[in-house]
Design an enzyme around this catalytic site. Sequence first.
Site, PDB file in Angstrom:
ATOM      1  N   GLU A  95     -45.933 -70.102  19.049  1.00 47.78           N
ATOM      2  CA  GLU A  95     -45.455 -71.481  18.852  1.00 47.78           C
ATOM      3  C   GLU A  95     -46.587 -72.474  18.651  1.00 47.78           C
ATOM      4  O   GLU A  95     -46.393 -73.543  18.075  1.00 47.78           O
ATOM      5  CB  GLU A  95     -44.594 -71.920  20.047  1.00 47.78           C
TER       6      GLU A  95
ATOM      7  N   HIS B 205     -51.218 -71.011  30.822  1.00 48.66           N
ATOM      8  CA  HIS B 205     -50.878 -69.811  30.027  1.00 48.66           C
ATOM      9  C   HIS B 205     -52.117 -69.129  29.430  1.00 48.66           C
ATOM     10  O   HIS B 205     -52.038 -67.987  28.982  1.00 48.66           O
ATOM     11  CB  HIS B 205     -49.900 -70.158  28.898  1.00 48.66           C
TER      12      HIS B 205
ATOM     13  N   ASP C 185     -45.108 -75.291  37.848  1.00 47.73           N
ATOM     14  CA  ASP C 185     -44.565 -75.482  36.497  1.00 47.73           C
ATOM     15  C   ASP C 185     -43.328 -74.595  36.327  1.00 47.73           C
ATOM     16  O   ASP C 185     -43.221 -73.534  36.958  1.00 47.73           O
ATOM     17  CB  ASP C 185     -45.645 -75.089  35.485  1.00 47.73           C
TER      18      ASP C 185
ATOM     19  N   HIS D   1     -42.655 -72.697  33.946  1.00 43.27           N
ATOM     20  CA  HIS D   1     -43.025 -71.415  33.327  1.00 43.27           C
ATOM     21  C   HIS D   1     -44.026 -70.644  34.184  1.00 43.27           C
ATOM     22  O   HIS D   1     -44.879 -71.245  34.842  1.00 43.27           O
ATOM     23  CB  HIS D   1     -43.630 -71.664  31.938  1.00 43.27           C
TER      24      HIS D   1
ATOM     25  N   TYR E  69     -41.738 -81.746  29.502  1.00 48.40           N
ATOM     26  CA  TYR E  69     -41.476 -82.051  28.086  1.00 48.40           C
ATOM     27  C   TYR E  69     -40.324 -83.012  27.879  1.00 48.40           C
ATOM     28  O   TYR E  69     -39.981 -83.310  26.747  1.00 48.40           O
ATOM     29  CB  TYR E  69     -41.284 -80.731  27.309  1.00 48.40           C
TER      30      TYR E  69
END
Length: 345
Positions: free
Chosen positions: A117, A159, A195, A197, A323
């Site tokens: 992405e 990440h 977070d 994720h 986001y």
Amino acid sequence: METIYSEKHKLRDAKTELFGGKLVQPHERPSRAEFVIDRVRKTDLGPVSDPDEFGMDPIFAIHEDHFVEFLKTAPARWKEAGFEGEAIPTTWVARRMSGIRPNFIEGQLGYYALAGETSLTDGTWEAAYASAQVALTGAERIRAGARGVFSLCRPPGHHATADMYGGYCFLNNAAICAQHFVDNGARRVAILDVDFHHGNGTQDIFYDRDDVLFISLHGDPLEAFPYHLGHASETGEGAGAGFNLNFPMPPGTSFDVWRAALAKALDCIADYNPDFLIISLGVDTFETDPISFFKLKSDDFTTLGADIAAANLPTQFIMEGGYDVDEIGVNAVNVLQGFDAVVAS
Ligand SMILES: [Zn+2]
């Protein structure tokens, strides 16, 4: 609480993200940090300071030099190859392939990307470098005795592995700080990743070590990015066995369930007795976040900050995701105010 912030985050301004089969405006965009810093100033959270300069050494203590060279040069090499859009990988080192690094830029993108992405663009390296300096400056404040500090990092980092980027992350700010603490005498450091994720990059970097405890609360990877890491069965290996802890949770998870996992995480951190605590602070657990599926409300973030403060450790907050751009400032600063309220009491 002091906030460390650099305007250089704006240099990371990709025009495209591959999302839902389309090239869309990236979810990870400059206005995210603007909303947070505006909220910091509006609420008088504390002073806002520019980062100091720590150079490349702390970055190379975590990241491979060939990976850093790739990040610096990839956008120009992509354009030189004649490609017109932003640099996005199309091939990967899939199962049973060689893993030998290709020479051509298109192949190298797939070699260094862990997901597709995230476009690589001019200015990305400069912003990622500045974000790491913001993180390191916060770490130095904690080393100097601050009870809490907020490194308003952008782009985020959790990440990114030692040699892979993706999920909007390029340099792993939390890992760089944990290593910086260890390299300056800390015996043990805990990283708590709240977070939405899973912090796959941070887990990967410290998976075989016992001097950095990594704990992550996140959307179950069976259902959510990064999909291929973050299961409860991943508990560390070698010297690191037992020093990696994952709390994956299903779609629709509410704050009471999430908070119970947080309490278990904080119990483990207390047992570990670290010198310093790093919070990978994502607020994409918010109920209306466009790419996540937890149900935290704005007030819950205040409680989250208070719970973390009750651990009674020198604590560095490092900005990761979030986001729902309109609400990211309120939610992030609620965590910090919740923390400060307990510290002041
Ligand atoms: Zn996230």
